[in-house]
Design a protein around this motif. Sequence first.
Motif, PDB file in Angstrom:
ATOM      1  N   ALA A  65      -2.180   8.491   1.449  1.00  0.00           N
ATOM      2  CA  ALA A  65      -1.997   9.795   2.081  1.00  0.00           C
ATOM      3  C   ALA A  65      -0.515  10.157   2.151  1.00  0.00           C
ATOM      4  O   ALA A  65      -0.120  11.290   1.866  1.00  0.00           O
ATOM      5  CB  ALA A  65      -2.618   9.787   3.476  1.00  0.00           C
ATOM      6  N   ALA A  66       0.321   9.188   2.521  1.00  0.00           N
ATOM      7  CA  ALA A  66       1.765   9.433   2.592  1.00  0.00           C
ATOM      8  C   ALA A  66       2.326   9.766   1.221  1.00  0.00           C
ATOM      9  O   ALA A  66       3.213  10.625   1.092  1.00  0.00           O
ATOM     10  CB  ALA A  66       2.473   8.211   3.162  1.00  0.00           C
ATOM     11  N   ASN A  67       1.837   9.100   0.189  1.00  0.00           N
ATOM     12  CA  ASN A  67       2.310   9.358  -1.168  1.00  0.00           C
ATOM     13  C   ASN A  67       2.058  10.809  -1.568  1.00  0.00           C
ATOM     14  O   ASN A  67       2.932  11.471  -2.148  1.00  0.00           O
ATOM     15  CB  ASN A  67       1.618   8.413  -2.144  1.00  0.00           C
ATOM     16  N   GLY A  76       0.818  -1.208   0.000  1.00  0.00           N
ATOM     17  CA  GLY A  76       0.000   0.000   0.000  1.00  0.00           C
ATOM     18  C   GLY A  76       0.845   1.250   0.000  1.00  0.00           C
ATOM     19  O   GLY A  76       0.326   2.357  -0.178  1.00  0.00           O
ATOM     20  N   ASP A  77       2.153   1.123   0.207  1.00  0.00           N
ATOM     21  CA  ASP A  77       3.061   2.272   0.183  1.00  0.00           C
ATOM     22  C   ASP A  77       3.415   2.572  -1.257  1.00  0.00           C
ATOM     23  O   ASP A  77       4.246   1.899  -1.864  1.00  0.00           O
ATOM     24  CB  ASP A  77       4.321   1.949   0.997  1.00  0.00           C
ATOM     25  N   ILE A  78       2.780   3.593  -1.824  1.00  0.00           N
ATOM     26  CA  ILE A  78       2.945   3.878  -3.248  1.00  0.00           C
ATOM     27  C   ILE A  78       3.824   5.094  -3.492  1.00  0.00           C
ATOM     28  O   ILE A  78       3.794   5.691  -4.571  1.00  0.00           O
ATOM     29  CB  ILE A  78       1.574   4.058  -3.934  1.00  0.00           C
ATOM     30  N   GLN A  79       4.633   5.478  -2.514  1.00  0.00           N
ATOM     31  CA  GLN A  79       5.562   6.579  -2.711  1.00  0.00           C
ATOM     32  C   GLN A  79       6.562   6.235  -3.817  1.00  0.00           C
ATOM     33  O   GLN A  79       7.015   5.093  -3.914  1.00  0.00           O
ATOM     34  CB  GLN A  79       6.342   6.868  -1.430  1.00  0.00           C
ATOM     35  N   PRO A  80       6.920   7.203  -4.657  1.00  0.00           N
ATOM     36  CA  PRO A  80       7.924   6.924  -5.699  1.00  0.00           C
ATOM     37  C   PRO A  80       9.224   6.388  -5.113  1.00  0.00           C
ATOM     38  O   PRO A  80       9.866   5.510  -5.684  1.00  0.00           O
ATOM     39  CB  PRO A  80       8.142   8.296  -6.346  1.00  0.00           C
ATOM     40  N   GLN A  81       9.615   6.915  -3.927  1.00  0.00           N
ATOM     41  CA  GLN A  81      10.855   6.454  -3.300  1.00  0.00           C
ATOM     42  C   GLN A  81      10.772   4.982  -2.886  1.00  0.00           C
ATOM     43  O   GLN A  81      11.785   4.275  -2.892  1.00  0.00           O
ATOM     44  CB  GLN A  81      11.191   7.314  -2.079  1.00  0.00           C
ATOM     45  N   ALA A  82       9.574   4.531  -2.498  1.00  0.00           N
ATOM     46  CA  ALA A  82       9.409   3.125  -2.132  1.00  0.00           C
ATOM     47  C   ALA A  82       9.660   2.236  -3.348  1.00  0.00           C
ATOM     48  O   ALA A  82      10.355   1.203  -3.260  1.00  0.00           O
ATOM     49  CB  ALA A  82       8.018   2.875  -1.567  1.00  0.00           C
ATOM     50  N   TYR A  83       9.112   2.623  -4.485  1.00  0.00           N
ATOM     51  CA  TYR A  83       9.319   1.855  -5.723  1.00  0.00           C
ATOM     52  C   TYR A  83      10.802   1.817  -6.088  1.00  0.00           C
ATOM     53  O   TYR A  83      11.353   0.761  -6.409  1.00  0.00           O
ATOM     54  CB  TYR A  83       8.509   2.484  -6.858  1.00  0.00           C
ATOM     55  N   GLU A  84      11.455   2.977  -6.009  1.00  0.00           N
ATOM     56  CA  GLU A  84      12.872   3.044  -6.361  1.00  0.00           C
ATOM     57  C   GLU A  84      13.711   2.171  -5.436  1.00  0.00           C
ATOM     58  O   GLU A  84      14.636   1.482  -5.877  1.00  0.00           O
ATOM     59  CB  GLU A  84      13.355   4.493  -6.302  1.00  0.00           C
ATOM     60  N   ARG A  85      13.398   2.196  -4.140  1.00  0.00           N
ATOM     61  CA  ARG A  85      14.199   1.448  -3.176  1.00  0.00           C
ATOM     62  C   ARG A  85      14.070  -0.056  -3.379  1.00  0.00           C
ATOM     63  O   ARG A  85      15.057  -0.787  -3.302  1.00  0.00           O
ATOM     64  CB  ARG A  85      13.786   1.832  -1.751  1.00  0.00           C
ATOM     65  N   VAL A  86      12.857  -0.539  -3.608  1.00  0.00           N
ATOM     66  CA  VAL A  86      12.704  -1.993  -3.762  1.00  0.00           C
ATOM     67  C   VAL A  86      13.334  -2.470  -5.067  1.00  0.00           C
ATOM     68  O   VAL A  86      13.871  -3.580  -5.135  1.00  0.00           O
ATOM     69  CB  VAL A  86      11.223  -2.430  -3.661  1.00  0.00           C
TER      70      VAL A  86
END
Length: 355
Positions: free
Chosen positions: A175-177, A83-93
């Motif tokens: 919301a965090a995104n 559910g964490d859809i932040q761009p940084q989350a995608y980049e990190r994984v």
Amino acid sequence: MRLPILICDDSNMARKQMARSLPLGWDVEITLATNGQEGLDAIKAGKGDIVFLDLNMPVMDGYEVLEAIQKQDLPALVIVVSGDIQPQAYERVKQLGALDFINKPTSKEKITDILHKYGIVNPEQLAAIKNPPAQYIGNDELATLKSTVDDSNNVDITPYRDSYQEVANVAMGRAANLLARMIGTFIHLPIPNVNMLETSELHMALSSIEDNESMSAVCQGFIGAGVSGEALLLFRDSAFTNMAQLMGFKGELDDHGQLEVLMDVANILIGAYLKAISEQLDMNLAQGQPVVLGQHLSISELITRNTSRWQRTLAIEINYQIESFDIKCDLLILITEDSLTTLNNKVGYLFDEEA
């Protein structure tokens, strides 16, 4: 030989949803893990050639699992489902070796598309198999879960807590995104805390937030068909300078300026959170005007001033922490007890619909 598939997620609802989203006819053996350590152990035991991995989990989170897989060179293809859809989350994984990233809530279409994309399965192969294996469907277990959820006369949230947790998790990420994109930095996300609290218990939960800092708080009511409640944002006074800088605030950071920053953060987090809840449960939630509960007060003072506002409630508590900055804020969604029948029906329908 069946292909070993691992589904690693702390939410029972998410694990079942993920299992039901796998392509019909795929000859697989599914292992379920409730946290990252269990998942890593399963991979080491050869039970995770393909891994569907959540990020926010207890014991060991998804990032730590990916780091361990990479460091130990374990044979696993990992698809993050979060559910964490932040761009940084995608980049990190992706940097940690994940094959790809799927946003929650997942679906058969999303899963099938990504499996086809990487050649893990092909449509012709699946079409040739008419009867899906019994291990995949899990009919008896799903029927038991559905019969529990379909009990719409029960206003106790106990059978529904995992469903509420998953809905809250998706809303938290959205919301965090929005905030992360606005301020240009990564936001660490917790596991949402979902409980039915009596008035005294709610006061205790609020009191547990206190860390010898003064705080400012804003509250915003919301209402829909059969549902009402309040969203409460608690913001530590020590965080205002950094947050104002991140948000590009140019005015004087006096009480009025701090209030402006507080309102901006509240509008982003509360608005996006309630919108995500509305979309998932297919309901409209109208928001009232935000109300300042207090500035530069201790939690105990905030509670004393507002004790008459909060009765027995379904409480969703989320702590957002902004990376590299001393910024923490707590978002509480407080839903009235008389909203539970409607909400239980909504999450029950959502669960049933996805089956």
